[in-house]
Design an enzyme around this catalytic site. Structure first.
Site, PDB file in Angstrom:
ATOM      1  N   CYS A  74      -5.220   0.574   6.352  1.00 15.01           N
ATOM      2  CA  CYS A  74      -5.431   2.025   6.464  1.00 15.01           C
ATOM      3  C   CYS A  74      -6.728   2.491   5.820  1.00 15.01           C
ATOM      4  O   CYS A  74      -7.063   3.661   5.912  1.00 15.01           O
ATOM      5  CB  CYS A  74      -4.254   2.790   5.858  1.00 15.01           C
ATOM      6  SG  CYS A  74      -4.187   2.765   4.055  1.00 15.01           S
ATOM      7  N   CYS A  96      -8.533  -5.008 -10.014  1.00 15.41           N
ATOM      8  CA  CYS A  96      -8.123  -3.938 -10.920  1.00 15.41           C
ATOM      9  C   CYS A  96      -7.668  -2.769 -10.046  1.00 15.41           C
ATOM     10  O   CYS A  96      -8.486  -2.078  -9.441  1.00 15.41           O
ATOM     11  CB  CYS A  96      -9.337  -3.575 -11.782  1.00 15.41           C
ATOM     12  SG  CYS A  96      -9.007  -2.353 -13.034  1.00 15.41           S
ATOM     13  N   CYS A 135      -7.480  -1.063   1.268  1.00 16.01           N
ATOM     14  CA  CYS A 135      -6.434  -1.608   2.139  1.00 16.01           C
ATOM     15  C   CYS A 135      -7.049  -1.889   3.504  1.00 16.01           C
ATOM     16  O   CYS A 135      -7.662  -1.008   4.102  1.00 16.01           O
ATOM     17  CB  CYS A 135      -5.295  -0.589   2.264  1.00 16.01           C
ATOM     18  SG  CYS A 135      -4.059  -1.052   3.516  1.00 16.01           S
ATOM     19  N   CYS A 182       0.260   3.051   3.580  1.00 16.49           N
ATOM     20  CA  CYS A 182       0.720   2.548   4.884  1.00 16.49           C
ATOM     21  C   CYS A 182       1.781   1.468   4.794  1.00 16.49           C
ATOM     22  O   CYS A 182       2.306   1.040   5.823  1.00 16.49           O
ATOM     23  CB  CYS A 182      -0.475   2.028   5.679  1.00 16.49           C
ATOM     24  SG  CYS A 182      -1.140   0.475   5.044  1.00 16.49           S
ATOM     25  N   CYS A 186       0.838  -1.196   0.000  1.00 16.92           N
ATOM     26  CA  CYS A 186       0.000   0.000   0.000  1.00 16.92           C
ATOM     27  C   CYS A 186       0.874   1.248   0.000  1.00 16.92           C
ATOM     28  O   CYS A 186       1.792   1.367   0.820  1.00 16.92           O
ATOM     29  CB  CYS A 186      -0.897  -0.021   1.235  1.00 16.92           C
ATOM     30  SG  CYS A 186      -1.936   1.445   1.396  1.00 16.92           S
TER      31      CYS A 186
HETATM   32 FE    FE Z   1      -2.849   0.964   3.488  1.00 17.82          FE
END
Ligand code: FE
Length: 134
Positions: A100, A120, A97, A51, A48
């Site tokens: 976060c 995607c 995610c 984070c 990510c």
């Molecule tokens: Fe994240």
């Protein structure tokens, strides 16, 4: 469950690039074929951009032709969460995610075996850790 990190929108804005902020925090979508990971083929882990949590593996990346990095599975059961998204006059499944809550992209049921899924994902929501550096 999404553990929202204890960050304000102001914090995110300072930390992320404008494009990362637009995608991760405002559910934006980068234009197709514009992102840096569309045709990226190195072995490693996609994390990510907000984070650093591990989200997808290069092992499960495939060429979908859509213009966005595409994966047929997530890296682990609890890495991402799915949400119903009815914006823009469509019913889609949003991928966020799990750590976060940042917006990553959408998942569709037209992917390859064994899952039949196509995650995607916006390049702007991702960073990449190559295998050699892990
Ligand atoms: Fe994240």
């Amino acid at each position: 469950m999404v553990k929202e990190m204890d960050k304000t929108e102001k914090d995110w804005k300072l930390e992320l690039s404008p494009e990362q902020y637009r995608v991760l925090r405002q559910c934006g979508t980068e234009p197709p074929f514009s992102g840096k990971y569309v045709h990226h083929k190195e072995d490693g882990t996609y994390v990510c951009a907000g984070c650093g949590a591990e989200l997808f593996s290069s092992d499960k990346k495939f060429e979908s032709g859509s213009g966005w990095p595409s994966f047929w599975d997530k890296i682990s059961e609890d890495s991402v969460e799915l949400k119903r998204d009815t914006s823009h006059g469509m019913i889609r499944t949003e991928v966020v995610c799990a750590n976060c809550g940042g917006h990553l992209g959408h998942v569709f049921r037209d992917g390859p075996n064994p899952t039949g899924l196509r995650y995607c994902i916006n390049s702007a929501a991702l960073d990449f850790k190559s295998k050699e550096k892990n």
